[in-house]
Write a protein that holds these residues in place. Structure first.
Motif, PDB file in Angstrom:
ATOM      1  N   LYS A 162       0.950  -1.109   0.011  1.00 31.70           N
ATOM      2  CA  LYS A 162      -0.011   0.361  -0.135  1.00 31.70           C
ATOM      3  C   LYS A 162       0.572   1.171  -0.175  1.00 31.70           C
ATOM      4  O   LYS A 162       0.642   2.271  -0.668  1.00 31.70           O
ATOM      5  CB  LYS A 162      -0.828  -0.344   1.559  1.00 31.70           C
ATOM      6  CG  LYS A 162      -2.122  -1.384   1.668  1.00 31.70           C
ATOM      7  CD  LYS A 162      -3.179  -1.672   2.412  1.00 31.70           C
ATOM      8  CE  LYS A 162      -3.893  -2.282   2.197  1.00 31.70           C
ATOM      9  NZ  LYS A 162      -4.837  -1.957   3.515  1.00 31.70           N
ATOM     10  N   LYS A 163       1.961   1.153   0.941  1.00 33.64           N
ATOM     11  CA  LYS A 163       2.395   1.866   0.710  1.00 33.64           C
ATOM     12  C   LYS A 163       4.040   2.259   0.074  1.00 33.64           C
ATOM     13  O   LYS A 163       4.261   1.035  -0.436  1.00 33.64           O
ATOM     14  CB  LYS A 163       2.926   2.420   1.953  1.00 33.64           C
ATOM     15  CG  LYS A 163       3.767   3.755   2.322  1.00 33.64           C
ATOM     16  CD  LYS A 163       4.379   3.705   4.025  1.00 33.64           C
ATOM     17  CE  LYS A 163       5.647   4.885   3.823  1.00 33.64           C
ATOM     18  NZ  LYS A 163       5.924   5.434   5.031  1.00 33.64           N
ATOM     19  N   ASP A 164       4.940   3.076  -0.736  1.00 34.54           N
ATOM     20  CA  ASP A 164       5.997   2.947  -1.555  1.00 34.54           C
ATOM     21  C   ASP A 164       6.850   2.390  -1.074  1.00 34.54           C
ATOM     22  O   ASP A 164       6.815   2.757  -0.051  1.00 34.54           O
ATOM     23  CB  ASP A 164       6.256   4.852  -2.150  1.00 34.54           C
ATOM     24  CG  ASP A 164       5.063   5.391  -2.798  1.00 34.54           C
ATOM     25  OD1 ASP A 164       3.216   4.719  -3.744  1.00 34.54           O
ATOM     26  OD2 ASP A 164       5.213   6.501  -3.364  1.00 34.54           O
ATOM     27  N   ALA A 165       6.912   1.223  -1.750  1.00 44.57           N
ATOM     28  CA  ALA A 165       8.356   0.712  -0.931  1.00 44.57           C
ATOM     29  C   ALA A 165       9.706   1.094  -1.190  1.00 44.57           C
ATOM     30  O   ALA A 165       9.711   2.393  -2.269  1.00 44.57           O
ATOM     31  CB  ALA A 165       8.703  -0.811  -1.842  1.00 44.57           C
ATOM     32  N   GLU A 166      10.447   0.953  -0.422  1.00 45.16           N
ATOM     33  CA  GLU A 166      11.788   2.010  -0.606  1.00 45.16           C
ATOM     34  C   GLU A 166      12.967   0.712  -1.201  1.00 45.16           C
ATOM     35  O   GLU A 166      13.149  -0.847  -0.302  1.00 45.16           O
ATOM     36  CB  GLU A 166      12.096   2.644   0.902  1.00 45.16           C
ATOM     37  CG  GLU A 166      11.386   3.099   0.921  1.00 45.16           C
ATOM     38  CD  GLU A 166      11.865   5.017   1.647  1.00 45.16           C
ATOM     39  OE1 GLU A 166      12.377   3.857   2.791  1.00 45.16           O
ATOM     40  OE2 GLU A 166      11.806   5.714   1.564  1.00 45.16           O
TER      41      GLU A 166
END
Length: 211
Positions: free
Chosen positions: A201-205
């Motif tokens: 859901k959150k942009d991966a790093e």
């Protein structure tokens, strides 16, 4: 007279052969000193090196102190036991010049050089060093769909990828897509088409190191 074995041809500048003995004896330049350097670089005692190479502790000691010259059999045992190759045994390691050694660069959190693209938000690291052999950078994978790519990403070199947070789908030209989660990594040829898509859901790093 038959030709010299390939082993002798390749290393004849480093040692001579005593033809009087039934088995050729290696007489290298300061081989004993080199054996000791290699042993100590691996933090091995004579006893430990003896077990690894199959050579008696007394034999190793005599070799290191230039009291005897090792036979070809002994050389092979040293190479295999110490996990090195023959050139390492017969040559000194290269010494770094003051100008080429001792470089470093510190990048504080969030202080890398930003380099945004339509799909990725890169943060270039260690930007103060020039002529680097590796290019490290941290990336936030903004895209969540393969459709956002117009074509494969390709460039020279090889690349190491490590997922810092979130999860991604790792697309490569010649392999099936595979999902990677935090802690997973990949190493691949950059000339092969590749691309990342965030699946969390959150942009991966991710951390990338390109050589």
């Amino acid at each position: 007279m038959p030709d010299k074995p390939a082993f002798l041809k390749e290393n004849q500048q480093f040692f001579s052969v005593n033809r009087d003995n039934a088995e050729a004896i290696v007489e290298p330049l300061e081989l004993g000193k080199r054996v000791r350097e290699i042993r100590l670089s691996q933090n091995l005692t004579l006893e430990e090196a003896s077990k690894l190479t199959g050579l008696a502790r007394s034999t190793l000691s005599k070799i290191e102190n230039e009291q005897i010259s090792p036979t070809f059999t002994a050389v092979n045992k040293l190479v295999k036991g110490l996990g090195i190759d023959i050139p390492q045994l017969f040559t000194q390691p290269k010494k770094k010049s003051p100008a080429s050694g001792g470089r470093r660069d510190i990048t504080r959190r969030g202080e890398g050089k930003p380099h945004p693209t339509p799909t990725y938000e890169h943060e270039l690291l260690a930007t103060q060093l020039s002529s680097k052999k590796m290019i490290p950078f941290k990336t936030t994978v903004r895209t969540h769909s393969w459709d956002e790519y117009q074509d494969w990403i390709r460039h020279d070199g090889e690349e190491f990828l490590y997922v810092l947070s979130g999860s991604i789908m790792f697309y490569t030209e010649f392999y099936e897509p595979i999902e990677l989660v935090a802690g997973d990594s990949a190493y691949y040829d950059c000339e092969m088409g590749h691309a990342l898509v965030s699946t969390s859901k959150k942009d991966a790093e991710v951390l990338w190191v390109t050589a």
